[in-house]
Write a protein that holds these residues in place. Structure first.
Motif, PDB file in Angstrom:
ATOM      1  N   THR A  50       0.816  -1.213   0.000  1.00 60.29           N
ATOM      2  CA  THR A  50       0.000   0.000   0.000  1.00 60.29           C
ATOM      3  C   THR A  50       0.850   1.264   0.000  1.00 60.29           C
ATOM      4  OG1 THR A  50      -0.129  -0.141   2.385  1.00 60.29           O
ATOM      5  CG2 THR A  50      -1.958  -1.087   1.142  1.00 60.29           C
ATOM      6  N   SER A  51       2.131   1.130  -0.312  1.00 60.32           N
ATOM      7  CA  SER A  51       2.960   2.341  -0.364  1.00 60.32           C
ATOM      8  C   SER A  51       2.839   2.988  -1.732  1.00 60.32           C
ATOM      9  CB  SER A  51       4.419   1.997  -0.079  1.00 60.32           C
ATOM     10  OG  SER A  51       4.976   1.358  -1.194  1.00 60.32           O
ATOM     11  N   GLY A 123      -6.303  -0.699   0.059  1.00 64.43           N
ATOM     12  CA  GLY A 123      -5.475  -0.624   1.253  1.00 64.43           C
ATOM     13  C   GLY A 123      -4.964   0.773   1.504  1.00 64.43           C
ATOM     14  N   CYS A 124      -4.983   1.589   0.459  1.00 61.38           N
ATOM     15  CA  CYS A 124      -4.489   2.953   0.578  1.00 61.38           C
ATOM     16  C   CYS A 124      -5.622   3.901   0.939  1.00 61.38           C
ATOM     17  CB  CYS A 124      -3.871   3.315  -0.770  1.00 61.38           C
ATOM     18  SG  CYS A 124      -3.147   4.915  -0.839  1.00 61.38           S
ATOM     19  N   ILE A 125      -6.766   3.658   0.309  1.00 59.45           N
ATOM     20  CA  ILE A 125      -7.886   4.588   0.484  1.00 59.45           C
ATOM     21  C   ILE A 125      -8.467   4.524   1.897  1.00 59.45           C
ATOM     22  CG2 ILE A 125     -10.272   5.014  -0.138  1.00 59.45           C
ATOM     23  CD1 ILE A 125      -9.650   4.383  -2.897  1.00 59.45           C
ATOM     24  N   VAL A 126      -8.622   3.306   2.414  1.00 60.07           N
ATOM     25  CA  VAL A 126      -9.309   3.180   3.702  1.00 60.07           C
ATOM     26  C   VAL A 126      -8.601   3.981   4.792  1.00 60.07           C
ATOM     27  CG1 VAL A 126     -10.068   1.554   5.460  1.00 60.07           C
ATOM     28  CG2 VAL A 126     -10.421   1.035   3.042  1.00 60.07           C
ATOM     29  N   GLN A 131      -7.959   9.068   8.045  1.00 61.62           N
ATOM     30  CA  GLN A 131      -7.058  10.166   8.380  1.00 61.62           C
ATOM     31  C   GLN A 131      -7.696  11.512   8.003  1.00 61.62           C
ATOM     32  OE1 GLN A 131      -3.332   9.275   6.556  1.00 61.62           O
ATOM     33  NE2 GLN A 131      -2.439  11.190   7.272  1.00 61.62           N
ATOM     34  N   PHE A 132      -8.329  11.502   6.840  1.00 68.35           N
ATOM     35  CA  PHE A 132      -8.944  12.741   6.355  1.00 68.35           C
ATOM     36  C   PHE A 132     -10.105  13.146   7.256  1.00 68.35           C
ATOM     37  CE2 PHE A 132     -11.837  14.897   3.202  1.00 68.35           C
ATOM     38  CZ  PHE A 132     -11.107  16.065   3.182  1.00 68.35           C
ATOM     39  N   VAL A 133     -10.910  12.149   7.658  1.00 66.64           N
ATOM     40  CA  VAL A 133     -12.008  12.448   8.579  1.00 66.64           C
ATOM     41  C   VAL A 133     -11.439  13.044   9.855  1.00 66.64           C
ATOM     42  CG1 VAL A 133     -13.806  11.399   9.996  1.00 66.64           C
ATOM     43  CG2 VAL A 133     -13.579  10.754   7.596  1.00 66.64           C
ATOM     44  N   GLY A 134     -10.330  12.467  10.341  1.00 61.78           N
ATOM     45  CA  GLY A 134      -9.673  12.997  11.533  1.00 61.78           C
ATOM     46  C   GLY A 134      -9.259  14.445  11.335  1.00 61.78           C
ATOM     47  N   ASN A 199      -9.636  13.852  -4.318  1.00 58.23           N
ATOM     48  CA  ASN A 199      -8.675  12.787  -4.583  1.00 58.23           C
ATOM     49  C   ASN A 199      -9.213  11.441  -4.109  1.00 58.23           C
ATOM     50  OD1 ASN A 199      -6.262  11.024  -3.725  1.00 58.23           O
ATOM     51  ND2 ASN A 199      -5.362  12.539  -5.100  1.00 58.23           N
ATOM     52  N   LEU A 200      -9.794  11.430  -2.905  1.00 54.82           N
ATOM     53  CA  LEU A 200     -10.353  10.172  -2.395  1.00 54.82           C
ATOM     54  C   LEU A 200     -11.525   9.726  -3.267  1.00 54.82           C
ATOM     55  CD1 LEU A 200     -10.119  10.906   1.417  1.00 54.82           C
ATOM     56  CD2 LEU A 200      -8.788   9.251   0.125  1.00 54.82           C
ATOM     57  N   ALA A 201     -12.371  10.688  -3.652  1.00 56.15           N
ATOM     58  CA  ALA A 201     -13.523  10.344  -4.496  1.00 56.15           C
ATOM     59  C   ALA A 201     -13.041   9.751  -5.815  1.00 56.15           C
ATOM     60  CB  ALA A 201     -14.375  11.583  -4.755  1.00 56.15           C
ATOM     61  N   PHE A 202     -11.990  10.318  -6.371  1.00 54.07           N
ATOM     62  CA  PHE A 202     -11.459   9.802  -7.631  1.00 54.07           C
ATOM     63  C   PHE A 202     -11.013   8.355  -7.490  1.00 54.07           C
ATOM     64  CE2 PHE A 202      -7.449   8.979  -9.963  1.00 54.07           C
ATOM     65  CZ  PHE A 202      -7.967   8.945 -11.246  1.00 54.07           C
ATOM     66  N   HIS A 203     -10.261   8.080  -6.430  1.00 55.27           N
ATOM     67  CA  HIS A 203      -9.763   6.710  -6.268  1.00 55.27           C
ATOM     68  C   HIS A 203     -10.895   5.736  -5.996  1.00 55.27           C
ATOM     69  CE1 HIS A 203      -5.889   8.805  -5.995  1.00 55.27           C
ATOM     70  NE2 HIS A 203      -5.377   7.667  -6.422  1.00 55.27           N
TER      71      HIS A 203
END
Ligand code: HEM
Lengths: 566, 361
Positions: A50-51, A123-126, A131-134, A199-203
Motif C-alpha cells: 500500500t505504499s 489498502g491505501c484509500i481506507v 485520516q482525512f475524517v480525523g 482525490n479520495l472520491a477519484f480513487h
C-alpha cells in the motif's frame, strides 16, 4: 541542495506545520524486513503493497502489460486474425500461447497486476479516508515558530493591539471560508479540503468503475444475427448465428422482443478520390416488445434500444435471389442467398446449397452446390477483372460454378455457409463462359448440362444486414463512476490545499508586528497572491505605521522568540 | 444534412493555400526566433552560477522589509510586499532572461517572431476553418486534418499563455520548429483531399471526443517541451552546482531559460490541468464506442494506447508525490507518457490494424 543554515529544530517546525496537508502514505525509508515472525512479515508486506512506490510500480506494469495486446491479435477481438497469425508464426505461437498473449486482457498475469493494484488502492484509500475524517474534525495546526521560513511571507507594523489584529484576521479568514482558530499568539487557518476529498472520491470511483466492468462481464450476453431484407428475428437463443455470454448469464434473462428488417439502404460517394466510400447505412426495422409494432431506423452510431438490450448494425452485403429447378422442371430451391463481402466495393463470395428435393434426370437423389462470385458493379466484359468497381448495385453480375454430388453437410463438421465442400462433388461442364463458371446478369438462367436442370439469377437482389444484439448490465454504474472520477480528479488537481498563519505580537518598541505566512501542498503562484490579498484586507483594520529604521528590526528574526513563545 | 453536402472545391483549394501560407509565415517566425537567440547571446548572463555559489556560501534567506508606500499623503496603501521562498531542498535559482537575453535587439527580433507567430496562427486557423467549411463537418476525419488542427491548437495554447502574461517565450523556437515539421509532414505524406466521412465517424461524439483528444495532445505537447527543457536545464544546474564547467554554447542557451524549478512547475501544471480532460476524452470515446460498436471497451489498439497514455500520466502525477521519484525520474515518466500519446496518434494509425484505422492516412 538544502539550505545549509537550516537547523534541525527549524526543519521539524516546518514539517509539523505542513504535516497532514495531504493524506499521502508516509514513505517507508528502511526497506529491511521485519523481525517479528509471520504477523510482522504480513504487516510488512501489506505496508509495502500500500505504499506509493509500489502503487507507482504497479501502474507502470499495468501500462507495460497492456502493450502486447495491442500488437498481437486478440481472440476476444478477432478470432480469424488470431488463426492467421498462428499459421504465419509457427515458432512464436507456442511461446505466445504459454504467455497468454492471445488473451492478454483476461490473462493470469494481467489480472494479477490489476488485482494487486486495486488491492493496493483499497489498502491505501481506507486509512487515508480515516485520516482525512480525523483532519476534518481537528483544527489546523498552530503557527511554526519562524514564519519567515515558509514559501510566502509578509509582515508590517501597526498601531492596533495584537488581540485586535488577531480578531480581525480571524474574521477576514472566516469570511473567505477558511477554517480558522486562534492558537496562542497567532491565527491558524486552512482551506481547500475539497482537494483531498476529490482525490479520495477519484480513487473510490476507479474501484466503482472496475466493479461495474466486472459486473458487466459476468452478466453480459452478446450475439450476432444476419438478416436478409424481409426476414425477422426474435430474441431467443436458437435464433442467433453466434452467441457469447458471461459466466453468470442465464438464457432466460434474454429480453423478449422481435424485429423484422424491412429494408437496408446504403449510399456511397459517387465521385472524387474517395469514390465508393460509404456515406449512409440505414436499416429500417419494425420491432415489437410484445405490444404494438413500432418502426425504427438503426444506423451505425445509433443502435436500437429495447429495454436492457441494444441492437447494433454491424455489417451488410447482398443476397441475390436464385431459383434452382431440377431436370423435370420442378423448383427445388428459391430464395435469397447472402454473400460475404471480400472487399470495400463489396465483391462477394458465397455458396448456394440445394440439400434435398433434387433429383437428376434419371430420378436419382443428389445434392447440388454452386459457388458464386457476386459483384454489384461489374467492370465490363473484357476488362480482365471480376472485382467490383463500386459498392452500389449499378451493374450486378454473378459468376456461378455448379457441382453435384454430396454436400457433406451431415459429415459432423460445422460448415461455413459461404463455402462449398467439394471433396465429394463433381463439377458441371458448362458450354458458355470459361467452361467451368458462367457469368450471369439478373434475369438470366443457366442451364445445367445433360438435362440436370437450371439455375436462374432473379432480377430481384436483396440486401442483408447483420446485427449484434447485446445486453450488458452495469453500464449506468460505470458511467456514474466515470463522472465521479472526473469530478474528483478536477477537485484534486485544481484545488490547492493551503494554510495561512497570522501572528501579531508586540515588538520590543511597543508597536505591534503582524506577520503572515502561507504554505501550500505544492508550490503555487496563487499562494503569494492570496496572501497579498488577505494582507490587504487585514491592513484595513491594522493599518501599517511608518517603516522603522532598519537597525530597529533584525530582518532575520522579526518576532523575537521570547515573546512569540509566551 | 451533413451527408448530402457536396465538397466545395474552391473552399478546399483555399484551405490548402492558407495552410501553405501559414507555413511560409511560420518559417519567417522561425528565422526571427533564430535571430532572437543569436542577438541574445551577446548578453552576459551568468546568474545561475552566481546564485548557486551564493547558496553554497550559506547566504541568508532574503531579508524581509516592510514595504508600505504612501502616495501623495492620502495614505493609499500598496499591497504589503509578499516574499516568496522555495521549499527547503530545492535550489533557489533565478529564471533566465529569455532568448533575447535582455538585449534590445534580441528582444526586437523576439517580438517580431511572436507577431509573425500570431499571424501564422491566424492564417493556419483560417485554413482549418476553410477545410471544415469545404467538407461541412468537423475537420478531423483523417490524419492530415488531425495534424493541421493539432499544430493550430498547440500554437493557440502557447499564444494563450503569452496573452495570460505567463513566462513562455522561451518555448517559441522549439514550438515553431516542430509546428513546421508537423505541417511539412501533413502536407506531404498525410495529405488527403477533402471529403466526407464514413458513416462510423458521422456522430456528434466526433465533435466531443476528437476535439478534446486533439486539444489534450496539443497541450500535453507543450508540457513535454517544458519537461524536456527542464531535463537539460536541470543537468546544467547540477553541473554548475558540482563545480563543472559547461561549454560556452550550453551556457549561452541554458542561462537564458527559466530555472529548472520553474520549468518543472510549468510542465507539471500543464500536464495536471490536461489530465482530467484526457480522462474525459477516453470516457467520451468509450461512450461513443458503446453506440457505434456495441461495446464501450474492447481493448482495440487505439483504446489500449489511450489507456497506456492515461496510466502513464497517472504514474507521472503519482511520481511527483512519491519520495525518490520527484524531479528527473518523474520527468522521464512524463516524456514516456507523451511518447505513448504520439505512438497512439501516428504509430497505431499507420502500423497497427485497428477499428480506428479508417482515419485515412
Ligand atoms: C488504479 C490505479 C490508480 C490510479 C489510476 C491513480 C491515479 C491518481 C492520480 C491521477 C492522482 C493525481 C491527483 C493529484 O495529483 O492530486 C493520484 C493521486 C494520488 N494517489 Fe493514486 N491512483 C491509483 C492508485 C493509487 C494507489 C494504489 C495509491 C496508494 C498507495 C494511490 C495514492 C494516491 C495518493 C496518495 C495521491 C495524492 C498525491 C497527491 O496528493 O499529490 N493511488 N492518483
Amino acid at each position: 541542495m538544502s539550505k545549509t543554515d537550516t537547523t534541525e529544530t527549524e526543519r521539524t517546525g516546518d514539517e509539523a506545520a505542513g504535516a497532514q496537508l495531504s493524506t499521502a502514505p508516509q514513505e517507508e525509508t528502511a526497506l529491511g524486513g521485519p523481525t517479528l515472525g509471520v504477523v510482522g512479515w504480513v504487516r510488512w508486506f501489506w505496508r509495502q503493497l500500500t505504499s506509493m512506490r509500489v502503487a507507482l510500480i504497479l501502474l507502470f506494469m499495468l501500462s507495460l502489460g497492456a502493450v502486447p495486446g495491442s500488437l498481437v491479435p486478440q481472440t476476444s477481438a478477432d478470432e480469424l486474425k488470431v488463426a492467421a497469425f498462428k499459421a504465419a508464426h509457427p515458432t512464436l505461437t507456442p511461446l505466445y500461447e504459454k504467455l497468454q498473449f492471445f488473451d492478454v486482457y483476461s490473462s493470469v498475469w494481467f489480472s494479477a497486476i490489476y488485482i494487486l493494484l486495486f488491492v493496493s488502492l483499497i489498502g491505501c484509500i481506507v486509512p487515508r479516508t480515516w485520516q482525512f475524517v480525523g483532519q476534518l474534525r481537528s483544527r489546523p495546526p498552530g503557527a511554526p515558530r519562524r514564519l519567515t521560513r515558509l514559501p510566502a511571507y509578509t509582515t508590517w507594523r501597526t498601531e492596533a493591539e495584537p488581540e485586535q489584529v488577531r480578531e480581525a484576521a480571524l474574521a477576514v479568514l472566516k469570511e473567505r471560508r477558511f477554517r480558522a482558530h486562534t492558537a496562542g499568539d497567532a491565527v491558524a487557518a486552512e482551506k481547500g479540503y475539497l482537494r483531498e476529498a476529490g482525490n479520495l472520491a477519484f480513487h473510490v470511483a476507479l474501484i466503482v468503475m472496475l466493479v461495474a466492468f466486472a459486473w458487466g462481464q459476468l452478466f453480459k450476453s452478446e450475439g450476432g444475427k444476419l438478416i436478409v431484407e424481409g426476414d425477422g428475428f426474435s430474441n431467443t437463443l436458437t435464433q442467433y448465428d453466434d452467441f457469447k455470454s458471461g459466466s453468470q448469464f442465464g438464457t432466460d434473462e434474454l429480453q423478449p422482443f422481435s424485429f423484422t428488417l424491412n429494408s437496408f439502404n446504403g449510399t456511397y460517394e459517387k465521385g472524387g478520390p474517395q469514390r465508393g466510400t460509404p456515406r449512409t447505412f440505414e436499416a429500417d426495422v419494425t420491432y415489437s416488445e410484445g405490444g404494438a409494432d413500432k418502426k425504427a431506423v438503426i444506423r451505425v452510431n445509433e443502435p436500437l434500444k429495447v429495454g436492457d438490450s441494444k441492437v447494433y448494425l454491424i455489417a451488410h452485403g447482398y443476397a441475390p435471389v436464385v431459383t434452382v429447378k431440377d431436370g423435370r422442371g420442378k423448383t427445388v430451391f428459391h430464395g435469397a442467398v447472402p454473400m460475404l463481402p471480400i472487399d470495400n466495393n463489396i465483391t462477394s463470395t458465397g455458396a448456394i446449397k440445394v440439400m434435398d428435393g433434387y433429383r437428376d434426370k434419371n430420378g436419382k437423389k443428389e445434392q447440388l452446390g454452386f459457388t458464386a462470385l457476386f459483384v454489384p458493379t461489374f467492370a465490363g466484359a473484357g476488362s480482365g477483372t471480376m472485382f467490383s468497381q463500386f459498392p452500389a448495385l449499378d451493374f450486378p453480375v454473378m459468376a456461378l460454378t455448379g457441382y453435384h454430388g454430396d454436400l457433406r453437410v451431415n459429415s459432423g463438421l460445422p460448415q461455413n455457409v459461404y463455402q462449398l465442400n467439394t471433396t465429394k462433388m463433381k463439377q458441371f461442364k458448362i458450354d458458355k463462359g470459361t467452361g467451368v463458371a458462367q457469368r450471369m446478369l439478373p434475369g438470366e438462367t443457366m442451364t445445367l448440362p445433360d438435362g440436370a436442370g437450371s439455375i436462374t439469377f432473379e432480377k430481384e437482389i436483396k440486401e442483408w444486414a447483420s446485427f449484434q444484439i447485446s445486453q450488458q448490465p452495469g453500464n449506468g454504474l460505470a458511467l456514474a463512476g466515470a463522472i465521479a472520477a472526473i469530478a474528483g480528479l478536477t477537485g484534486s488537481l485544481f484545488i490547492q490545499r493551503r494554510r495561512i498563519w497570522v501572528r501579531a505580537v508586540r515588538g520590543a518598541d511597543g508597536v505591534t508586528v503582524v506577520e503572515m505566512a502561507g504554505l501550500g501542498r505544492s508550490e503555487s503562484a496563487k499562494l503569494p497572491e492570496e496572501l497579498g490579498d488577505l494582507a490587504v484586507a487585514l491592513t484595513a483594520q491594522a493599518p501599517p505605521t511608518a517603516v522603522p529604521e532598519p537597525a530597529d528590526e533584525p530582518a532575520e528574526d522579526p518576532a523575537p522568540s521570547g515573546e512569540a513563545d509566551k | 444534412m451533413i451527408l448530402a453536402a457536396t465538397t466545395n472545391e474552391s473552399l478546399a483549394r483555399m484551405s490548402d493555400l492558407l495552410i501553405y501560407s501559414s507555413m511560409a509565415v511560420y518559417t519567417l517566425a522561425f528565422f526571427a526566433h533564430i535571430a532572437e537567440w543569436v542577438f541574445g547571446s551577446r548578453s552576459k548572463v551568468g546568474r545561475t552560477a552566481a546564485a548557486l555559489t551564493q547558496q553554497a556560501a550559506g547566504a541568508a534567506a532574503p531579508a524581509v522589509t516592510v514595504q508600505v508606500t504612501k502616495a501623495g499623503g492620502t495614505a493609499v496603501l500598496d499591497k504589503p510586499q509578499v516574499v516568496t521562498r522555495s521549499a527547503a531542498g530545492t535550489r533557489d535559482v533565478p529564471d533566465g532572461p529569455g532568448a533575447a537575453g535582455g538585449t534590445v535587439k534580441g528582444d526586437l527580433y523576439g517580438r517580431i517572431a511572436v507577431s509573425l507567430t500570431v499571424l501564422a496562427f491566424l492564417v493556419e486557423a483560417s485554413g482549418v476553418v476553410a477545410r471544415a467549411l469545404s467538407v461541412q463537418r468537423a475537420p478531423w476525419g483523417n490524419m492530415y486534418e488531425f495534424s493541421t488542427t493539432f499544430s493550430t491548437v498547440a500554437v493557440g495554447a502557447y499564444l494563450g499563455f503569452l496573452l495570460a502574461k505567463k513566462n513562455v517565450r522561451w518555448m517559441g523556437l522549439p514550438l515553431v520548429t516542430t509546428v513546421l515539421l508537423d505541417l511539412g509532414m501533413a502536407t506531404t505524406w498525410l495529405k488527403t483531399p477533402s471529403d466526407q466521412l464514413v458513416p462510423a465517424l458521422d456522430s456528434y461524439w466526433l465533435w466531443i471526443h476528437v476535439s478534446t483528444a486533439i486539444f489534450c495532445g496539443a497541450v500535453f505537447y507543450i508540457g513535454a517541451v517544458g519537461t524536456l527543457l527542464y531535463l537539460f536545464r536541470d543537468s546544467y544546474e547540477n553541473k554548475l552546482a558540482t563545480g563543472g564547467n559547461p561549454g560556452a554554447f550550453a551556457r549561452s542557451v541554458m542561462e537564458r531559460l527559466p530555472s529548472a524549478a520553474s520549468l518543472d512547475k510549468f510542465s507539471y501544471r500543464v500536464n495536471a490541468a490536461v489530465f482530467p480532460l484526457w480522462t474525459f476524452t477516453i470516457i467520451a470515446g468509450a461512450i461513443w464506442a458503446g453506440d457505434a460498436w456495441g461495446r464501450y471497451w474492447g481493448w482495440d489498439a487505439k483504446e489500449v494506447w489511450s489507456f497506456i497514455t492515461w496510466v502513464g500520466y497517472a504514474a507521472y502525477l503519482h511520481a511527483r508525490a512519491t519520495a525518490g521519484w520527484k524531479g528527473r525520474k518523474a520527468a522521464y515518466i512524463a516524456l514516456i507518457a507523451f511518447a505513448c500519446f504520439l505512438f497512439n496518434y501516428y504509430g497505431v494509425n499507420i502500423f497497427v490494424s485497428s477499428k480506428h484505422s479508417y482515419a485515412g492516412v
